[in-house]
Design a protein around this motif. Structure first.
Motif, PDB file in Angstrom:
ATOM      1  N   GLU A  68      30.781  23.578  40.080  1.00  0.00           N
ATOM      2  CA  GLU A  68      30.142  23.128  38.906  1.00  0.00           C
ATOM      3  C   GLU A  68      29.713  24.617  38.410  1.00  0.00           C
ATOM      4  O   GLU A  68      28.975  24.672  37.059  1.00  0.00           O
ATOM      5  CB  GLU A  68      29.625  22.189  38.794  1.00  0.00           C
ATOM      6  CG  GLU A  68      30.473  20.792  39.122  1.00  0.00           C
ATOM      7  CD  GLU A  68      29.419  19.641  39.503  1.00  0.00           C
ATOM      8  OE1 GLU A  68      29.839  18.829  38.891  1.00  0.00           O
ATOM      9  OE2 GLU A  68      28.323  19.718  40.034  1.00  0.00           O
ATOM     10  N   ASP A  69      28.850  25.389  39.428  1.00  0.00           N
ATOM     11  CA  ASP A  69      27.869  26.603  38.849  1.00  0.00           C
ATOM     12  C   ASP A  69      28.421  27.672  39.297  1.00  0.00           C
ATOM     13  O   ASP A  69      27.797  28.030  40.643  1.00  0.00           O
ATOM     14  CB  ASP A  69      26.537  26.207  39.044  1.00  0.00           C
ATOM     15  CG  ASP A  69      25.592  27.007  38.430  1.00  0.00           C
ATOM     16  OD1 ASP A  69      25.994  28.335  38.243  1.00  0.00           O
ATOM     17  OD2 ASP A  69      24.442  26.688  38.207  1.00  0.00           O
ATOM     18  N   ARG A 107      27.888  20.187  26.207  1.00  0.00           N
ATOM     19  CA  ARG A 107      27.656  20.127  27.729  1.00  0.00           C
ATOM     20  C   ARG A 107      26.132  20.401  28.260  1.00  0.00           C
ATOM     21  O   ARG A 107      25.644  21.281  28.400  1.00  0.00           O
ATOM     22  CB  ARG A 107      28.496  21.048  28.304  1.00  0.00           C
ATOM     23  CG  ARG A 107      30.093  21.185  27.865  1.00  0.00           C
ATOM     24  CD  ARG A 107      30.747  22.332  28.374  1.00  0.00           C
ATOM     25  NE  ARG A 107      30.605  22.648  30.116  1.00  0.00           N
ATOM     26  CZ  ARG A 107      30.615  23.791  30.604  1.00  0.00           C
ATOM     27  NH1 ARG A 107      30.939  24.841  29.914  1.00  0.00           N
ATOM     28  NH2 ARG A 107      30.493  23.769  31.986  1.00  0.00           N
ATOM     29  N   ALA A 150      25.151  22.491  31.079  1.00  0.00           N
ATOM     30  CA  ALA A 150      25.908  23.751  31.551  1.00  0.00           C
ATOM     31  C   ALA A 150      24.925  25.004  31.328  1.00  0.00           C
ATOM     32  O   ALA A 150      24.008  24.988  30.759  1.00  0.00           O
ATOM     33  CB  ALA A 150      26.982  24.049  30.136  1.00  0.00           C
TER      34      ALA A 150
END
Length: 375
Positions: free
Chosen positions: A106-107, A134, A137
């Protein structure tokens, strides 16, 4: 967050998901500023703090929920006397947190961010905290592209938003500023759409200590503790030996004024002159008082100060330049030992940085933690 990044980097490298709670806004007498962080990792291990103990239990529970759902959450904690058992800040301030899950999937930028900060290089992490799109984000922004590596990594949702945020992030990073900005969904300069937290990781400020005496060792230790990148410089190699100082402190053998002339300083740099010897002090202070620095302090008696000031005036320094000199160095704490003097010096540096009065809090009114000065 800087102090917990090594632990977070280990979790990330091991592929262990963790929840990261970051202070993104504060008001009134908040105990920690924007960028303070707490993380919950494998085995419910906790690192960091967002309030000094007031709301960490509630944040831990929220972090567990975020780890389970993967959905970023925001929460605001403030003071309330309506319910004696309510979770809130006892200091009367208010903090807003964003809690997000961090995983390697995710990152994609987190590992590179950790490596950048660990190397003492600048980077800004932009995170969507509110608005459509998001939440949670991230976009990592470096000053520019170098050696084939991209200047940004990640996305906030649209190319236009990424471009606008990257431009602002580089401007804030140059000043070492952490701030919140507002945009339209495609980067328009609007106040009613997407809220983005720009967390700048500028290199640590410098502390330059001149004169490798026992007082210098104590000042170097407390400077390192406060997060400065400390260098001790002395022209006498018998005193300027690394074994007398913490391993993290750089020790240089050189004439002080010559070393300073070849060293970059900025508005965050602290200069402590502890030699109290005119042949070192005067040429060094001639150089120091004509360049950027947040603090320039010199050790010595009041008689020594008067003699030093006379020599500096004879060298051509004016009233405005001499007014920058904090001499004798430190606050009046009644300090005697090198360690006590170091506390006195550190107290003056902190008070000057944040606009503190230096008087006991029991003799003051109003907020205990004033807001940071602009810029």
């Amino acid at each position: 967050m800087r102090e917990i990044l090594p632990a977070l980097g280990e979790w990330y490298a091991a592929g262990s998901p963790f929840a990261l709670a970051t202070v993104v806004a504060v008001s009134r007498s908040a105990p920690r500023g924007p960028g303070a962080a707490m993380a919950v990792g494998p085995g419910d291990e906790v690192v960091g703090s967002v309030s000094g103990g007031c709301v960490e239990g509630a944040v831990f529970e929220l972090a567990q929920e975020v780890l389970e759902s993967g959905e970023a959450r925001s929460a605001t904690f403030g003071y309330s006397d309506d319910d004696a058992f309510a979770v809130g800040l006892t200091c009367g301030g208010e903090i807003t947190l964003l809690v997000r899950r961090v995983t390697t999937a995710e990152d994609l930028s987190f590992g590179r961010v950790v490596a950048t900060v660990g190397a003492g290089q600048p980077v800004t992490v932009a995170t969507v905290t509110d608005g459509p799109g998001r939440r949670g984000a991230t976009l990592a922004v470096w000053p520019d592209e170098a050696r084939g590596t991209p200047g940004t990594l990640g996305t906030l949702g649209t190319a236009g938003l990424d471009a606008a945020v990257a431009a602002d992030a580089r401007g804030e990073l140059a000043q070492g500023v952490t701030a919140t900005r507002h945009y339209g969904p495609h980067g328009e300069r609007r106040e009613d759409a997407v809220t983005v937290f720009l967390h700048s990781f500028a290199p640590p400020p410098r502390m330059l200590v001149f004169g490798a005496i026992d007082y210098a060792a104590a000042v170097a230790r407390i400077g390192d503790f406060l997060g400065y990148r400390v260098t001790v410089c002395d022209a006498r190699p018998v005193f300027a030996t690394p074994k007398r100082f913490p391993a993290t402190v750089e020790v240089v053998v050189d004439w002080p004024h010559r070393y300073l002339r070849g060293t970059a300083t900025d508005d965050r740099t602290v200069v402590c002159v502890l030699t109290h010897d005119p042949k070192f002090d005067v040429p060094l202070l001639e150089e120091a008082l004509r360049r950027p620095a947040a603090y320039i302090g010199t050790m010595g008696s009041r008689r020594t100060h008067e003699d030093r000031a006379r020599r500096l005036r004879e060298a051509g320094l004016g009233t405005a330049e001499l007014s920058r000199l904090r001499s004798p160095v430190g606050l009046d704490l009644g300090a005697r030992t090198p360690e006590e003097v170091a506390v006195s010096v550190a107290a003056e540096i902190v008070a000057l940085r944040w606009g503190g009065s230096g008087v006991p809090l029991t003799a003051t009114t109003g907020v205990i933690h004033p807001p940071a000065p602009p810029g």
